[in-house]
Design a protein around this motif. Sequence first.
Motif, PDB file in Angstrom:
ATOM      1  N   ARG A  71       0.840  -1.208   0.000  1.00 26.15           N
ATOM      2  CA  ARG A  71       0.000   0.000   0.000  1.00 26.15           C
ATOM      3  C   ARG A  71       0.873   1.254   0.000  1.00 26.15           C
ATOM      4  N   PHE A  72       1.911   1.268   0.822  1.00 25.24           N
ATOM      5  CA  PHE A  72       2.791   2.444   0.851  1.00 25.24           C
ATOM      6  C   PHE A  72       3.650   2.546  -0.402  1.00 25.24           C
ATOM      7  N   GLY A  73       3.947   1.416  -1.008  1.00 25.66           N
ATOM      8  CA  GLY A  73       4.651   1.452  -2.285  1.00 25.66           C
ATOM      9  C   GLY A  73       3.838   2.242  -3.307  1.00 25.66           C
ATOM     10  N   GLU A  74       2.532   1.946  -3.364  1.00 27.10           N
ATOM     11  CA  GLU A  74       1.647   2.649  -4.302  1.00 27.10           C
ATOM     12  C   GLU A  74       1.467   4.110  -3.913  1.00 27.10           C
ATOM     13  N   LEU A  75       1.148   4.328  -2.622  1.00 20.60           N
ATOM     14  CA  LEU A  75       0.903   5.703  -2.143  1.00 20.60           C
ATOM     15  C   LEU A  75       2.081   6.629  -2.389  1.00 20.60           C
ATOM     16  N   SER A  76       3.280   6.079  -2.257  1.00 22.79           N
ATOM     17  CA  SER A  76       4.488   6.919  -2.346  1.00 22.79           C
ATOM     18  C   SER A  76       5.088   6.920  -3.745  1.00 22.79           C
ATOM     19  N   GLY A  77       4.397   6.293  -4.694  1.00 25.51           N
ATOM     20  CA  GLY A  77       4.921   6.243  -6.056  1.00 25.51           C
ATOM     21  C   GLY A  77       6.265   5.517  -6.133  1.00 25.51           C
ATOM     22  N   GLY A  78       6.456   4.535  -5.270  1.00 26.58           N
ATOM     23  CA  GLY A  78       7.679   3.735  -5.308  1.00 26.58           C
ATOM     24  C   GLY A  78       8.824   4.270  -4.457  1.00 26.58           C
ATOM     25  N   ALA A  79       8.603   5.374  -3.750  1.00 25.43           N
ATOM     26  CA  ALA A  79       9.661   5.888  -2.852  1.00 25.43           C
ATOM     27  C   ALA A  79       9.835   4.955  -1.660  1.00 25.43           C
TER      28      ALA A  79
END
Length: 359
Positions: free
Chosen positions: A116-124
């Motif tokens: 989920r955080f991968g998506e939310l952060s655009g891979g950051a």
Amino acid sequence: MKRGIFMMAGRPPCRPLGIAAILMLAFFMGEGCRRSAPQEERFAVMGTFASVMAGSDECDRTAEYAQICAGKMREIEAQLSLYRKDSELSRLNARAGMGPVRVGAHLRANLVLALRFGELSGGAFDVTVGPLVKMWGFSGGTSPTAWVSTERIEATRRRVGYRRIRLQGDEVSLEGTNMVVDLGGIAKGYAVDVCCDELRRRGARNFVVNLGGNMRCFGRPEASRSWQIGVQNPFQPHEVIGRLDLGDGMAVATSGNYERFVMIGDRRCAHIIDPRTGLPVEGMAGVTVLAATAAEADALSTSLFVLGMEEGGKVAAAITNGAAVFVPDRQPMEVWITPSMTNVFQAGSGVVPRVISNR
Ligand code: ADP
Ligand code: MG
């Protein structure tokens, strides 16, 4: 051992204690407690220090709370540690590119949140950043003696990509060979949530659990006050730049460049790597965030450290109760806050926070 946040229930600024390594200072003296009763219990776990504090009404249970948390944290460490060959995480990594592996609830929950955080952060934020983290000398890697070549950075970066984690029921596959999942940016926060749930199940109402600067608070230290957290000055570790008043259930986390870094020549390399470039993040000294759970706060602080203020501010706004304080790595010190932080962050003396526009 960091930690960018201090716990306080008295007046800021904090006085430094002797145990600088822990960097979490508690000032609360519960009035309802016997003087001899423990106010705060600390222990070492997951490569850092944990501590538990209970509010005045239940402070005679502090030792019991700490024991419960230590048990839970050790259980999670045994499953999620990158350093233990027999952990579930190590077994998953060892089978990268070789088909699905059945995993337990803790590993699965971490991966769901990480994606989920991968998506939310655009891979950051990318938990498959492991090969890059090791290449730069962290998470068990040896630090390079010279700046790493572009070819090697590119080759290592090709092993990274959270979208190649496949979750199906209780099975997980890492679809690329040589992928390495590293949960260092999320698992400590997750462990704090698990402990909080367990303490509440056992009747605890007023307490703080801290694991290496990942904290979550419930209730109050005493009837008239709320839990307060001092935000550490990244350039002066014994000083605070302000404090946060925490509501019931809120979580705080900090990511910084000032405690875990390696020097390559005269360049200071943070232990947080930008998966999009393969390089250690530069330009940020510290980010402290609020979120509704400690796991989200942990992942969010790492994400925002990579993304910086503008992009990071948008990601914080997309999270329930998300808010952030940024300190860029430049002098004179600047403190930037997201709009949702304005009512929560009380700046210390001489600190004038600037609000990041969220447009
Ligand atoms: P700490 O672990 O010191 O509390 P953080 O929560 O910010 O600090 O997590 C940093 C750790 O996260 C690193 O040591 C590494 O294991 C992992 N990591 C580094 N870069 C990233 C990234 N871009 N995305 C996800 N995890 C990362
Ligand atoms: Mg983190």
